[in-house]
Design a protein around this motif. Structure first.
Motif, PDB file in Angstrom:
ATOM      1  N   SER A 103       0.810  -1.215   0.000  1.00  0.00           N
ATOM      2  CA  SER A 103       0.000   0.000   0.000  1.00  0.00           C
ATOM      3  C   SER A 103       0.847   1.270   0.000  1.00  0.00           C
ATOM      4  O   SER A 103       0.316   2.371  -0.014  1.00  0.00           O
ATOM      5  N   TRP A 104       2.150   1.153  -0.042  1.00  0.00           N
ATOM      6  CA  TRP A 104       3.070   2.271   0.071  1.00  0.00           C
ATOM      7  C   TRP A 104       3.078   3.163  -1.163  1.00  0.00           C
ATOM      8  O   TRP A 104       3.290   4.369  -1.070  1.00  0.00           O
ATOM      9  N   GLY A 105       2.853   2.620  -2.332  1.00  0.00           N
ATOM     10  CA  GLY A 105       2.922   3.426  -3.549  1.00  0.00           C
ATOM     11  C   GLY A 105       2.069   2.831  -4.646  1.00  0.00           C
ATOM     12  O   GLY A 105       1.268   1.932  -4.419  1.00  0.00           O
ATOM     13  N   ASN A 106       2.270   3.325  -5.832  1.00  0.00           N
ATOM     14  CA  ASN A 106       1.526   2.901  -7.012  1.00  0.00           C
ATOM     15  C   ASN A 106       1.652   1.385  -7.205  1.00  0.00           C
ATOM     16  O   ASN A 106       2.747   0.867  -7.421  1.00  0.00           O
ATOM     17  N   ALA A 107       0.532   0.692  -7.155  1.00  0.00           N
ATOM     18  CA  ALA A 107       0.519  -0.774  -7.258  1.00  0.00           C
ATOM     19  C   ALA A 107       1.111  -1.270  -8.569  1.00  0.00           C
ATOM     20  O   ALA A 107       1.636  -2.388  -8.623  1.00  0.00           O
ATOM     21  N   ASN A 108       1.066  -0.463  -9.631  1.00  0.00           N
ATOM     22  CA  ASN A 108       1.656  -0.878 -10.912  1.00  0.00           C
ATOM     23  C   ASN A 108       3.161  -1.086 -10.805  1.00  0.00           C
ATOM     24  O   ASN A 108       3.747  -1.824 -11.593  1.00  0.00           O
ATOM     25  N   PHE A 109       3.798  -0.432  -9.848  1.00  0.00           N
ATOM     26  CA  PHE A 109       5.233  -0.608  -9.622  1.00  0.00           C
ATOM     27  C   PHE A 109       5.497  -1.529  -8.438  1.00  0.00           C
ATOM     28  O   PHE A 109       6.331  -2.425  -8.511  1.00  0.00           O
ATOM     29  N   ILE A 110       4.780  -1.300  -7.343  1.00  0.00           N
ATOM     30  CA  ILE A 110       5.048  -2.008  -6.092  1.00  0.00           C
ATOM     31  C   ILE A 110       4.756  -3.498  -6.198  1.00  0.00           C
ATOM     32  O   ILE A 110       5.566  -4.332  -5.799  1.00  0.00           O
ATOM     33  N   THR A 111       3.596  -3.859  -6.726  1.00  0.00           N
ATOM     34  CA  THR A 111       3.205  -5.272  -6.788  1.00  0.00           C
ATOM     35  C   THR A 111       4.213  -6.121  -7.554  1.00  0.00           C
ATOM     36  O   THR A 111       4.651  -7.165  -7.048  1.00  0.00           O
ATOM     37  N   PRO A 112       4.641  -5.710  -8.763  1.00  0.00           N
ATOM     38  CA  PRO A 112       5.637  -6.534  -9.462  1.00  0.00           C
ATOM     39  C   PRO A 112       6.991  -6.585  -8.738  1.00  0.00           C
ATOM     40  O   PRO A 112       7.655  -7.619  -8.749  1.00  0.00           O
ATOM     41  N   MET A 113       7.383  -5.478  -8.096  1.00  0.00           N
ATOM     42  CA  MET A 113       8.654  -5.491  -7.375  1.00  0.00           C
ATOM     43  C   MET A 113       8.616  -6.492  -6.228  1.00  0.00           C
ATOM     44  O   MET A 113       9.538  -7.302  -6.069  1.00  0.00           O
ATOM     45  N   ILE A 114       7.562  -6.445  -5.442  1.00  0.00           N
ATOM     46  CA  ILE A 114       7.439  -7.365  -4.312  1.00  0.00           C
ATOM     47  C   ILE A 114       7.386  -8.805  -4.810  1.00  0.00           C
ATOM     48  O   ILE A 114       8.037  -9.698  -4.258  1.00  0.00           O
ATOM     49  N   SER A 115       6.643  -9.041  -5.871  1.00  0.00           N
ATOM     50  CA  SER A 115       6.539 -10.392  -6.440  1.00  0.00           C
ATOM     51  C   SER A 115       7.909 -10.919  -6.856  1.00  0.00           C
ATOM     52  O   SER A 115       8.254 -12.067  -6.562  1.00  0.00           O
ATOM     53  N   ARG A 116       8.699 -10.085  -7.515  1.00  0.00           N
ATOM     54  CA  ARG A 116      10.027 -10.502  -7.960  1.00  0.00           C
ATOM     55  C   ARG A 116      10.947 -10.780  -6.770  1.00  0.00           C
ATOM     56  O   ARG A 116      11.707 -11.742  -6.772  1.00  0.00           O
ATOM     57  N   LEU A 117      10.877  -9.930  -5.757  1.00  0.00           N
ATOM     58  CA  LEU A 117      11.727 -10.122  -4.587  1.00  0.00           C
ATOM     59  C   LEU A 117      11.367 -11.401  -3.833  1.00  0.00           C
ATOM     60  O   LEU A 117      12.244 -12.110  -3.334  1.00  0.00           O
TER      61      LEU A 117
END
Length: 144
Positions: A103-117
């Protein structure tokens, strides 16, 4: 709670025991560095490639900085490159859950980053440990 201390200990181990390079950056400082470098294409490529290609990158305090789509895009580029090239990335955050970080920022960026990590890693939560710096100070005071 000691997140940064543990991340730096991992970096030291990687450098001393494994003989590999490790870079440590506060996320906010990394994003500022990229923003300044973006004024000149050659500087930007040099700076971002350094973060993309280092064998071990430690990103400290994700979620503390102000977010804009441009800043998140810099971070996404780095994390996506590292994911595709199977490079070790360690992230510290004060978020207690994946949902909180999401919920920290734009889900279009955050969701894929978290998924990759998380695909090749794990979410580790340190709870009820108190302030690590206070504990260290108290230990030092007992010695004297």
């Amino acid at each position: 709670v000691g997140k940064t201390h543990l991340a730096v200990a991992i970096a030291n181990y990687i450098m001393k025991e494994k003989g590999r390079q490790a870079r440590f950056r506060l996320v906010n400082e990394l994003l500022d560095e990229l923003r300044h470098a973006a004024r000149y294409a050659s500087d930007y490529l040099y700076v971002i490639n350094g973060f993309k290609m280092t064998p071990c990158l430690i990103l400290d305090d994700l979620d503390k900085e102000k977010t804009t789509d441009a800043r998140l895009d810099y971070l996404h580029q780095i994390i996506d490159y590292r994911y595709r090239n199977n490079l070790q990335t360690i992230v510290t955050t004060n978020a207690l859950t994946v949902e909180e970080l999401s919920s920290w920022g734009n889900a279009n960026f955050i969701t894929p980053m978290i998924s990759r990590l998380l695909e090749n890693g794990a979410w580790v939560s340190i709870k009820n440990s108190g302030d690590y710096r206070v504990k260290i100070r108290e230990r030092k005071e007992k010695r004297y």
